[in-house]
Structures are given as structure tokens and as C-alpha cells.
Design an enzyme around this catalytic site. Sequence first.
Site, PDB file in Angstrom:
ATOM      1  N   ARG A   1       0.809  -1.210   0.000  1.00 15.59           N
ATOM      2  CA  ARG A   1       0.000   0.000   0.000  1.00 15.59           C
ATOM      3  C   ARG A   1       0.845   1.265   0.000  1.00 15.59           C
ATOM      4  O   ARG A   1       0.434   2.285  -0.513  1.00 15.59           O
ATOM      5  CB  ARG A   1      -0.900  -0.017   1.229  1.00 15.59           C
ATOM      6  CG  ARG A   1      -2.299   0.328   0.880  1.00 15.59           C
ATOM      7  CD  ARG A   1      -3.274   0.115   1.967  1.00 15.59           C
ATOM      8  NE  ARG A   1      -2.690  -0.195   3.269  1.00 15.59           N
ATOM      9  CZ  ARG A   1      -3.421  -0.377   4.352  1.00 15.59           C
ATOM     10  NH1 ARG A   1      -4.719  -0.258   4.278  1.00 15.59           N
ATOM     11  NH2 ARG A   1      -2.875  -0.672   5.502  1.00 15.59           N
TER      12      ARG A   1
ATOM     13  N   LYS B   1       0.761 -18.534   7.133  1.00 10.98           N
ATOM     14  CA  LYS B   1      -0.081 -18.789   8.299  1.00 10.98           C
ATOM     15  C   LYS B   1      -0.473 -17.437   8.899  1.00 10.98           C
ATOM     16  O   LYS B   1       0.263 -16.481   8.684  1.00 10.98           O
ATOM     17  CB  LYS B   1       0.655 -19.667   9.303  1.00 10.98           C
ATOM     18  CG  LYS B   1       1.589 -18.917  10.259  1.00 10.98           C
ATOM     19  CD  LYS B   1       2.015 -19.804  11.393  1.00 10.98           C
ATOM     20  CE  LYS B   1       2.580 -18.996  12.525  1.00 10.98           C
ATOM     21  NZ  LYS B   1       3.086 -19.719  13.629  1.00 10.98           N
TER      22      LYS B   1
ATOM     23  N   HIS C   1       6.648 -23.164   7.454  1.00 10.17           N
ATOM     24  CA  HIS C   1       8.097 -23.128   7.258  1.00 10.17           C
ATOM     25  C   HIS C   1       8.813 -24.269   7.977  1.00 10.17           C
ATOM     26  O   HIS C   1       9.947 -24.591   7.648  1.00 10.17           O
ATOM     27  CB  HIS C   1       8.686 -21.762   7.645  1.00 10.17           C
ATOM     28  CG  HIS C   1       8.635 -21.467   9.095  1.00 10.17           C
ATOM     29  ND1 HIS C   1       7.545 -20.895   9.693  1.00 10.17           N
ATOM     30  CD2 HIS C   1       9.534 -21.665  10.067  1.00 10.17           C
ATOM     31  CE1 HIS C   1       7.780 -20.762  10.978  1.00 10.17           C
ATOM     32  NE2 HIS C   1       8.982 -21.221  11.244  1.00 10.17           N
TER      33      HIS C   1
ATOM     34  N   LYS D   1      12.505 -27.025   6.837  1.00 10.26           N
ATOM     35  CA  LYS D   1      13.738 -27.228   7.604  1.00 10.26           C
ATOM     36  C   LYS D   1      14.476 -28.473   7.114  1.00 10.26           C
ATOM     37  O   LYS D   1      13.869 -29.489   6.835  1.00 10.26           O
ATOM     38  CB  LYS D   1      13.423 -27.364   9.103  1.00 10.26           C
ATOM     39  CG  LYS D   1      12.993 -26.034   9.728  1.00 10.26           C
ATOM     40  CD  LYS D   1      12.698 -26.230  11.206  1.00 10.26           C
ATOM     41  CE  LYS D   1      12.128 -24.975  11.828  1.00 10.26           C
ATOM     42  NZ  LYS D   1      13.144 -23.973  12.128  1.00 10.26           N
TER      43      LYS D   1
ATOM     44  N   HIS E   1       2.443 -26.374  12.831  1.00 12.74           N
ATOM     45  CA  HIS E   1       3.811 -26.892  12.805  1.00 12.74           C
ATOM     46  C   HIS E   1       3.948 -28.259  13.469  1.00 12.74           C
ATOM     47  O   HIS E   1       4.532 -29.183  12.918  1.00 12.74           O
ATOM     48  CB  HIS E   1       4.765 -25.924  13.530  1.00 12.74           C
ATOM     49  CG  HIS E   1       4.685 -24.520  13.030  1.00 12.74           C
ATOM     50  ND1 HIS E   1       4.689 -24.223  11.697  1.00 12.74           N
ATOM     51  CD2 HIS E   1       4.604 -23.333  13.669  1.00 12.74           C
ATOM     52  CE1 HIS E   1       4.619 -22.904  11.552  1.00 12.74           C
ATOM     53  NE2 HIS E   1       4.562 -22.346  12.732  1.00 12.74           N
TER      54      HIS E   1
ATOM     55  N   LYS F   1       6.232 -20.599  25.467  1.00  8.01           N
ATOM     56  CA  LYS F   1       7.088 -19.415  25.416  1.00  8.01           C
ATOM     57  C   LYS F   1       7.695 -19.164  26.788  1.00  8.01           C
ATOM     58  O   LYS F   1       7.172 -19.619  27.792  1.00  8.01           O
ATOM     59  CB  LYS F   1       6.254 -18.211  24.990  1.00  8.01           C
ATOM     60  CG  LYS F   1       5.654 -18.430  23.610  1.00  8.01           C
ATOM     61  CD  LYS F   1       5.233 -17.149  22.972  1.00  8.01           C
ATOM     62  CE  LYS F   1       4.713 -17.391  21.564  1.00  8.01           C
ATOM     63  NZ  LYS F   1       5.756 -17.667  20.584  1.00  8.01           N
TER      64      LYS F   1
HETATM   65  P1  NAD Z   1       3.171  -6.451   8.383  1.00  6.93           P
HETATM   66  O1  NAD Z   1       2.024  -5.779   9.054  1.00  6.93           O
HETATM   67  O2  NAD Z   1       4.543  -6.159   8.837  1.00  6.93           O
HETATM   68  O3  NAD Z   1       3.125  -6.097   6.826  1.00  6.93           O
HETATM   69  C1  NAD Z   1       1.943  -6.137   6.098  1.00  6.93           C
HETATM   70  C2  NAD Z   1       2.240  -5.732   4.663  1.00  6.93           C
HETATM   71  O4  NAD Z   1       0.991  -5.736   3.977  1.00  6.93           O
HETATM   72  C3  NAD Z   1       2.827  -4.346   4.477  1.00  6.93           C
HETATM   73  O5  NAD Z   1       3.731  -4.383   3.397  1.00  6.93           O
HETATM   74  C4  NAD Z   1       1.608  -3.518   4.096  1.00  6.93           C
HETATM   75  O6  NAD Z   1       1.922  -2.395   3.284  1.00  6.93           O
HETATM   76  C5  NAD Z   1       0.821  -4.491   3.301  1.00  6.93           C
HETATM   77  N1  NAD Z   1      -0.596  -4.183   3.274  1.00  6.93           N
HETATM   78  C6  NAD Z   1      -1.446  -4.005   4.319  1.00  6.93           C
HETATM   79  N2  NAD Z   1      -2.689  -3.719   3.858  1.00  6.93           N
HETATM   80  C7  NAD Z   1      -2.608  -3.733   2.508  1.00  6.93           C
HETATM   81  C8  NAD Z   1      -3.544  -3.519   1.462  1.00  6.93           C
HETATM   82  N3  NAD Z   1      -4.841  -3.226   1.709  1.00  6.93           N
HETATM   83  N4  NAD Z   1      -3.112  -3.623   0.205  1.00  6.93           N
HETATM   84  C9  NAD Z   1      -1.819  -3.909  -0.083  1.00  6.93           C
HETATM   85  N5  NAD Z   1      -0.890  -4.122   0.843  1.00  6.93           N
HETATM   86  C10 NAD Z   1      -1.286  -4.034   2.128  1.00  6.93           C
HETATM   87  O7  NAD Z   1       2.840  -8.004   8.409  1.00  6.93           O
HETATM   88  P2  NAD Z   1       3.870  -9.235   8.317  1.00  6.93           P
HETATM   89  O8  NAD Z   1       4.355  -9.517   9.676  1.00  6.93           O
HETATM   90  O9  NAD Z   1       4.838  -8.998   7.244  1.00  6.93           O
HETATM   91  O10 NAD Z   1       2.898 -10.433   7.954  1.00  6.93           O
HETATM   92  C11 NAD Z   1       2.383 -10.665   6.651  1.00  6.93           C
HETATM   93  C12 NAD Z   1       1.613 -11.984   6.651  1.00  6.93           C
HETATM   94  O11 NAD Z   1       2.497 -13.030   6.970  1.00  6.93           O
HETATM   95  C13 NAD Z   1       0.483 -12.057   7.673  1.00  6.93           C
HETATM   96  O12 NAD Z   1      -0.551 -12.846   7.161  1.00  6.93           O
HETATM   97  C14 NAD Z   1       1.130 -12.786   8.841  1.00  6.93           C
HETATM   98  O13 NAD Z   1       0.198 -13.461   9.629  1.00  6.93           O
HETATM   99  C15 NAD Z   1       2.035 -13.738   8.111  1.00  6.93           C
HETATM  100  N6  NAD Z   1       3.185 -14.191   8.888  1.00  6.93           N
HETATM  101  C16 NAD Z   1       4.115 -13.316   9.351  1.00  6.93           C
HETATM  102  C17 NAD Z   1       5.204 -13.778  10.053  1.00  6.93           C
HETATM  103  C18 NAD Z   1       6.268 -12.835  10.544  1.00  6.93           C
HETATM  104  O14 NAD Z   1       7.252 -13.336  11.091  1.00  6.93           O
HETATM  105  N7  NAD Z   1       6.150 -11.558  10.388  1.00  6.93           N
HETATM  106  C19 NAD Z   1       5.357 -15.141  10.307  1.00  6.93           C
HETATM  107  C20 NAD Z   1       4.388 -16.024   9.820  1.00  6.93           C
HETATM  108  C21 NAD Z   1       3.325 -15.526   9.118  1.00  6.93           C
END
Ligand code: NAD
Length: 478
Positions: free
Chosen positions: A46, A143, A173, A177, A235, A326
Amino acid sequence: IPVDPFDLVIFGGTGDLAKRKILPGLYRRFLAGQIPSDSAIIGAARADMDDAGFRDLARAAIVEFVAADRIDDTVLAAFIERLSYVSIDAQGSGGWSALKKKMRKNTVRAFYFSVAPSLFGDLAERLHGHGIADEDSRIVVEKPFGRDLASARELNAVLARHFAEGQIYRIDHYLGKETVQNLMAVRFANILFEPLWKSEYVDHVQITVAETVGVDGRGAYYDKSGAMRDMVQNHMMQLLCLIAMEPPYHFDPDAVRDEKLKVIRALDPVLPEDIVRGQYLAGSGQGGYRDHAGDAASRTESYIALKVNISNWRWKGTPFYLRTGKRLRARTSEIAITFREPPHSIFDDAEGWRENVLVIRLQPNEGMNLMVMIKEPGPGGMRLTQVPLDMSFATVLGEEGEDIPDAYERLIMDVIRGNQTLFMRGDEVEAAWAWTDPIIEGWEKRGDRPRGYDPGSSGPEDALMLMHRDGRRWREIR
Ligand code: NAD
């Protein structure tokens, strides 16, 4: 082996996951020569940003999250050149034609949905509506895949409207591994283990995923899920499946996933007395779970231990004990398969006798250990002692050996290759929720409260009892 050239679009390309895992992982595969230099990586999110802004963000993320000795300035510059950015709102109409223009013909197209699951439907619909995705395109989803059976079904249905199952890569993920894959090699490429791999010879299986970190910083988010949803349903379930499944007829995506699905369907419901839930208490100058969750009355578990039986021919009578939590004593993940006693001991002094245990370590020091009995060396007569047959990967690869690829990098390369073996199929995810739902509903209905446990401990006391009453012991968390 290099993959084919590809166009990979990362929706959520500016987010935490992209910065910590996806972009660093892609860089490392590029460094390893696995990504052809005519591939393109397109960030889409976004934020209003241009190519230069996204390249700066990616460079900073790579420098922060890749080991310094793997940063090669020339390679990094060449990698960064592959990156570009389009500003797109998943729910809006702007940016899609710009994205379409970037996509090349006759190149593998992959779309990584690194955004909240509530946006999956919007993305899928627009990718199709604008003619950006075709029947060969792949989508990668993260996830959590639902929070119960109903929501997982809904997500599957939303994706299925525009993509066939063969195009959908649901990431867990843990499956990427090295040790987890090696588990399949050990089981199915050796004659040694398979004959013993059943309840006749296996007393029980323990699966432990222990973390030292708490939920500080993301407590409010975590509080809506808890250890059962966050760890066990996905997992740990996958690990259990790989241990328990029948040999697939071939190492092929559907053959492997069919066998995993059969295991999930054979899991018995878990009795209330076979579950212990916990919440870490405050200590060592840090707040407790409830402080971090921002809810003084929260009943969400940061720890869970449970016993589950598998009702099939191979495993009837061999319980699987799972625990994860945790703020525990150490950060460690392992699977331990404990074998039964020999039917008869020929030694007078059986004092030193211990069970054979096959320990599969996911972290730290990925590898396997087979605990075997030998004679204690020396003149002391026939005294028994246990020693590990050590199969740590560091030893196998040697000190100068190649870096073991991180789970994410391996899985992204599998997406480009079009290999779904290490990704969860829709029916698997639904079956896992179908088993999980009644367990969660049960404790919600009963109003069960998690037991407090001290930070730095190995969990609530009651979890010890879960095994003691069966005449067994948890392995030490260290
Ligand atoms: P985040 O909040 O850091 O990033 C979200 C991203 O989505 C940003 O780039 C934002 O600009 C974009 N975004 C939000 N709304 C939007 C829209 N309407 N249109 C286009 N882009 C949009 O989130 P994250 O931690 O990177 O997580 C992303 C996904 O991965 C989630 O589903 C989360 O559950 C999953 N996930 C994250 C992790 C992690 O370690 N961060 C681990 C496992 C799963």
C-alpha cells in the site's frame, strides 16, 4: 541447480515478513547462483514508494538479516537491480495495470501473499480480473490459515474461486527445515528404522518446541490465538504427520500429502485430562503473559502439553506427547522417538540400561542422535552405558561446508520449481482444524484456566504429571 527465470510479486513487500525472511532468503539463493539473473522481484504494497525506495528498504533488510560474511557487495548490487515496486491497495483499483505491464510472457509467475489473510480474496480476485494471473501462476499464502475449521474452509473457498489447488502453496516453514526433510530420508531410504517404526517397538514419541521469548510486542495479536492455534494445529501437526505417516508410494506431492492426511484423520480426540495449558508469570524483571497480552483476565495459553493417540494399525498403543511454550528454559525444538525395552536382558547388571532414543533436533544444531547402549570401556566387567551416534549436519557438511538454506529460501525455490511436496494441501489444513476445534471448544465451554508457570522453567508442574502418571518422563529442555 538453478531454477527457471521467474517474476515474483511480493504483496506486503514492505512488511516484517518480507524484510526478515523473504527478501534476505531470495538474496541468499541469488548468491548461491540458484536464481537466474533475468528474474524479477516486484514488491507490491500500500505504501507510496518508488523503485529506489523499495531497493533501499530491501538492501537495509538484507544487510540486517543476512550474516555479514554472506554479504558480497557486487552480488548484492546485482540482486537489488532485479527489484522494483508498484504501489497497490489489495482492495483498490490503482496499480494493477502497472503491475500487469511488468509481468513478462513465458516466465514463471508467482505471487506471494504476505499480507493479512482477510486480503487473500481481494488479491485473488484482482489478479484474475486484471488478467495478471493465468492457469500456470502460483500463489503463496502464509499462516495463519484460518482460526478454526469454518474460517479455514472459507479461505480455501475464496482461493479456489480463482486458483486450482495445484497453484496454491500454503507455507508451513517447519516443512522447509533441513532436518524435517532429512527425517523422510532417514525413514524411507534406510531399511534400518522402518521395521521398528511401529507401536510394537516404539514406546512413545515426544515433540517439543520450546522458546525463550515471550509475546511482548505482539501480545494483543497472540492473545487471539494461543499456543494451540499458533503452533500445534500447524507446525507440530506437520511434524507428527511426518513421523507417523505410512511410506508414500513415491516422493511426490500428492502421495506424501495423502499419507499425512490419513494420519490427521486417525488422531483420537484429546481428553480434557490429557491437556495442560499454561501462562508464563512475571519474573526476572519482565512482565507476565497477561501483562504482555494487555488483558489481566486472559485465558489464552502461552504453553500447551498434550497427549494424543493415533488410532491405526501402526500406532495403536504408542502415545504422542506434544508440548510447546514461550519463556521456557531454553530455545529448542526436537522430536524424540523412544523405543521399548528389549524383551529380555542377558546382563546381570542392567543398572546402566537406558532406552534407545532417536532424537531429531530441529534447533539448535540441526541433526539427529541415536542413543544406543554399549559396554562401558575399561576393565570394569560388563557394565552398560549409553552413547549417542551423532549425525549432526555441521559434521556432515564439514566446517567449510555450504550454508544450510533457511526454510523460507528452500520453500520459495520449490514454488518456482512447481513442487508442492513441502506445502500443506487444503484438505490437510481442514482436517487439522477439525481435530483442533473440539479441543479448544472443550476448554472454552468448561471455562478452563491456564496454570501459571515461572519464566525460565520447563512449564507448569501439571505437565510433568501428564507423563509421570504414564510412567514416563519428558526430556529435559536445554
Ligand atoms: P506487516 O504488518 O509487517 O506487513 C503487512 C504488509 O501488507 C505491508 O507491506 C503492508 O503495506 C501491506 N498491506 C497491508 N494492507 C494492505 C492492502 N490493503 N493492500 C496492499 N498491501 C497491504 O505483516 P507481516 O508480519 O509482514 O505479515 C504478513 C503476513 O504473513 C500475515 O498474514 C502474517 O500473519 C504472516 N506471517 C508473518 C510472520 C512474521 O514473522 N512476520 C510469520 C508467519 C506468518
